[in-house]
Design a protein around this motif. Structure first.
Motif, PDB file in Angstrom:
ATOM      1  N   TYR A  35       6.984  -2.372 -35.849  1.00 27.73           N
ATOM      2  CA  TYR A  35       7.896  -3.502 -35.628  1.00 27.73           C
ATOM      3  C   TYR A  35       8.955  -3.076 -34.618  1.00 27.73           C
ATOM      4  CZ  TYR A  35      11.518  -7.003 -36.465  1.00 27.73           C
ATOM      5  OH  TYR A  35      12.456  -7.996 -36.307  1.00 27.73           O
ATOM      6  N   THR A  37      12.430  -4.657 -32.274  1.00 23.98           N
ATOM      7  CA  THR A  37      13.359  -5.761 -32.079  1.00 23.98           C
ATOM      8  C   THR A  37      14.258  -5.492 -30.879  1.00 23.98           C
ATOM      9  OG1 THR A  37      15.141  -7.063 -33.100  1.00 23.98           O
ATOM     10  CG2 THR A  37      15.017  -4.747 -33.693  1.00 23.98           C
ATOM     11  N   SER A  41      13.331 -10.529 -27.415  1.00 24.49           N
ATOM     12  CA  SER A  41      12.212 -10.855 -28.296  1.00 24.49           C
ATOM     13  C   SER A  41      11.933  -9.718 -29.264  1.00 24.49           C
ATOM     14  CB  SER A  41      10.953 -11.163 -27.478  1.00 24.49           C
ATOM     15  OG  SER A  41      10.482 -10.002 -26.821  1.00 24.49           O
ATOM     16  N   LYS A  42      11.227 -10.073 -30.339  1.00 28.41           N
ATOM     17  CA  LYS A  42      10.792  -9.109 -31.341  1.00 28.41           C
ATOM     18  C   LYS A  42       9.264  -9.080 -31.357  1.00 28.41           C
ATOM     19  CE  LYS A  42      14.749 -10.394 -34.239  1.00 28.41           C
ATOM     20  NZ  LYS A  42      15.184 -10.901 -35.562  1.00 28.41           N
ATOM     21  N   LYS A  43       8.717  -8.058 -31.965  1.00 27.72           N
ATOM     22  CA  LYS A  43       7.264  -7.982 -32.066  1.00 27.72           C
ATOM     23  C   LYS A  43       6.841  -7.246 -33.317  1.00 27.72           C
ATOM     24  CE  LYS A  43       3.093  -7.204 -29.343  1.00 27.72           C
ATOM     25  NZ  LYS A  43       2.552  -6.872 -28.000  1.00 27.72           N
ATOM     26  N   SER A 343       8.867  -4.857 -28.118  1.00 31.22           N
ATOM     27  CA  SER A 343       9.942  -5.851 -28.040  1.00 31.22           C
ATOM     28  C   SER A 343      10.527  -5.857 -26.626  1.00 31.22           C
ATOM     29  CB  SER A 343      11.036  -5.538 -29.059  1.00 31.22           C
ATOM     30  OG  SER A 343      11.653  -4.280 -28.775  1.00 31.22           O
ATOM     31  N   THR A 345      14.332  -6.301 -24.493  1.00 33.28           N
ATOM     32  CA  THR A 345      15.786  -6.359 -24.625  1.00 33.28           C
ATOM     33  C   THR A 345      16.440  -6.500 -23.259  1.00 33.28           C
ATOM     34  OG1 THR A 345      17.609  -5.354 -25.876  1.00 33.28           O
ATOM     35  CG2 THR A 345      16.362  -3.896 -24.437  1.00 33.28           C
ATOM     36  N   SER A 351      17.855  -1.594 -28.705  1.00 32.26           N
ATOM     37  CA  SER A 351      16.563  -1.963 -29.275  1.00 32.26           C
ATOM     38  C   SER A 351      16.252  -0.995 -30.403  1.00 32.26           C
ATOM     39  CB  SER A 351      15.463  -1.904 -28.214  1.00 32.26           C
ATOM     40  OG  SER A 351      14.181  -2.127 -28.800  1.00 32.26           O
ATOM     41  N   GLY A 353      13.160   0.058 -33.612  1.00 25.94           N
ATOM     42  CA  GLY A 353      11.791  -0.120 -34.064  1.00 25.94           C
ATOM     43  C   GLY A 353      11.448   0.854 -35.165  1.00 25.94           C
TER      44      GLY A 353
END
Length: 362
Positions: A35, A37, A41-43, A343, A345, A351, A353
């Motif tokens: 994950y 962020t 966007s996030k993923k 993600s 930024t 950021s 993760g």
């Protein structure tokens, strides 16, 4: 009777040859819930290689007698999350080739003896080995050191194709070293005929709790005009890095310094400090802080800088299987936009993760 004797002799000879040779199938399957962020966007994804690079390989050795042996090593990267293979660069010029299962991680043929090892093919560069050896996270997953993740070291920053390498024998009282020359294999009538050529050297000393090493590399990297148009580093690259590890028993202390200079583009410098702390008979805590800054050439040019903190835990369920978790956070400065785990930024923003996964080796 004569035919039977001939058959028995052939079988005996075949058995002797087989006794002097061995072939091993090996690999790593590492699946990661990842994950990331960022401010844009996030993923969330099922990824791979959060602890060790996933791979499938074959290696073998034949005893030639007189202290000599021949060996091969074929190792393909793979992604357990979707079944795909990796990519490779056939000429060290940043041109990724994909399709099927490629032996992109390593494909070498070696001759070994008391003199050391001569190794031919696609292999890790010595200057990369110096970074991964002294990174608490082994240059895998979201915790990978910024001295590698943000590096402007170019297409041979990890591996090189068409290489000729030499490794010192292992009986030198703790001293070790290797050298590697690699080629872009361009025609002699090309303007930039040396593009993709380079040399990488590494030397170190390991004895008891101490392991220290340094490396130097120089690569010609000229032809990738597409990268130059995007403002990415394109030019002759000089790299050096130094690292060390000290094992106190209750904790391993690791550190490294790295510098990459790209002619006509700028200079990148980075540092890492970290620890590995054993927890009981099966666990290990990993912590690191790493930083990398690029000083570009030109007035009023942004000089991107990133700082990363990373923390992880590995628990070995057996000798082959482990579960792990890693968290990392990146702080961007002076126009940097690095983001973690897919993600996105904005410049100068943070950021973060994390990876949760399982790794099985065989």
């Amino acid at each position: 009777m004569k035919k039977s004797l001939i058959a028995l002799a052939a079988l005996a000879a075949s058995g002797a040859a087989m006794a002097q040779s061995s072939v091993t199938l090996f690999g790593v399957a590492d699946a990661t819930f990842a994950y990331g962020t960022g401010t844009v966007s996030k993923k969330t994804q099922l990824g791979n290689s959060g602890l060790n690079g996933s791979r499938l390989g074959f290696r073998g050795v034949e005893d030639l007698g007189g202290g000599l042996s021949a060996a091969f090593h074929l190792e393909a990267g793979l992604a357990p999350d979707d079944g795909t293979g990796g990519t490779t660069d056939t000429n060290n010029q940043g041109n990724a080739v994909s399709g099927g299962l490629l032996f992109n991680r390593r494909s070498t043929l070696s001759l070994n003896g008391g003199f050391g090892e001569v190794r031919l093919g696609r292999d890790y560069t010595p200057h990369f080995l110096n970074l991964t050896t002294f990174d608490p996270f082994g240059a895998s997953g979201v915790g990978t050191t910024q001295t590698l993740k943000s590096s402007i070291g170019g297409p041979t920053n990890v591996r090189a194709s068409n290489s000729i390498g030499y490794l010192l024998p292992g009986n030198l009282g703790g001293f070790y070293g290797q050298g590697q020359f690699y080629m872009g294999e361009n025609s002699s009538d090309m303007v930039n005929k040396k593009d993709g050529n380079g040399v990488s050297l590494r030397a170190g000393y390991a004895n008891g709790p101490i392991d220290v090493a340094g490396s130097f590399a120089k690569t010609t990297y000229l032809l990738n005009t597409a990268n130059a148009a995007k403002g990415m580093p394109t030019g002759n690259i000089t790299t050096m890095n130094f690292g060390g590890k000290y094992d106190l028993g209750v904790v391993k202390i690791l550190g490294q310094y790295a510098q990459d200079k790209v002619i006509g583009y700028g200079t990148g410098k980075g540092l890492l400090g970290g620890v590995q702390i054993p927890v009981g008979p099966a666990g290990e805590v990993r912590l690191s802080f790493s930083t990398y800054k690029v000083n570009k050439i030109g007035l009023n040019t942004p000089n991107p800088a990133t700082n990363k903190i990373a923390a992880g835990y590995v628990h070995n369920l057996s000798k082959r299987t482990a579960v792990y978790g890693t968290f990392a956070n990146v702080t961007n400065k002076k126009g940097a936009t690095q983001a973690l785990n897919g993600s996105v930024t904005a410049p100068n923003k943070k950021s973060s993760g994390f990876d949760f996964g399982i790794r099985h080796s065989f």
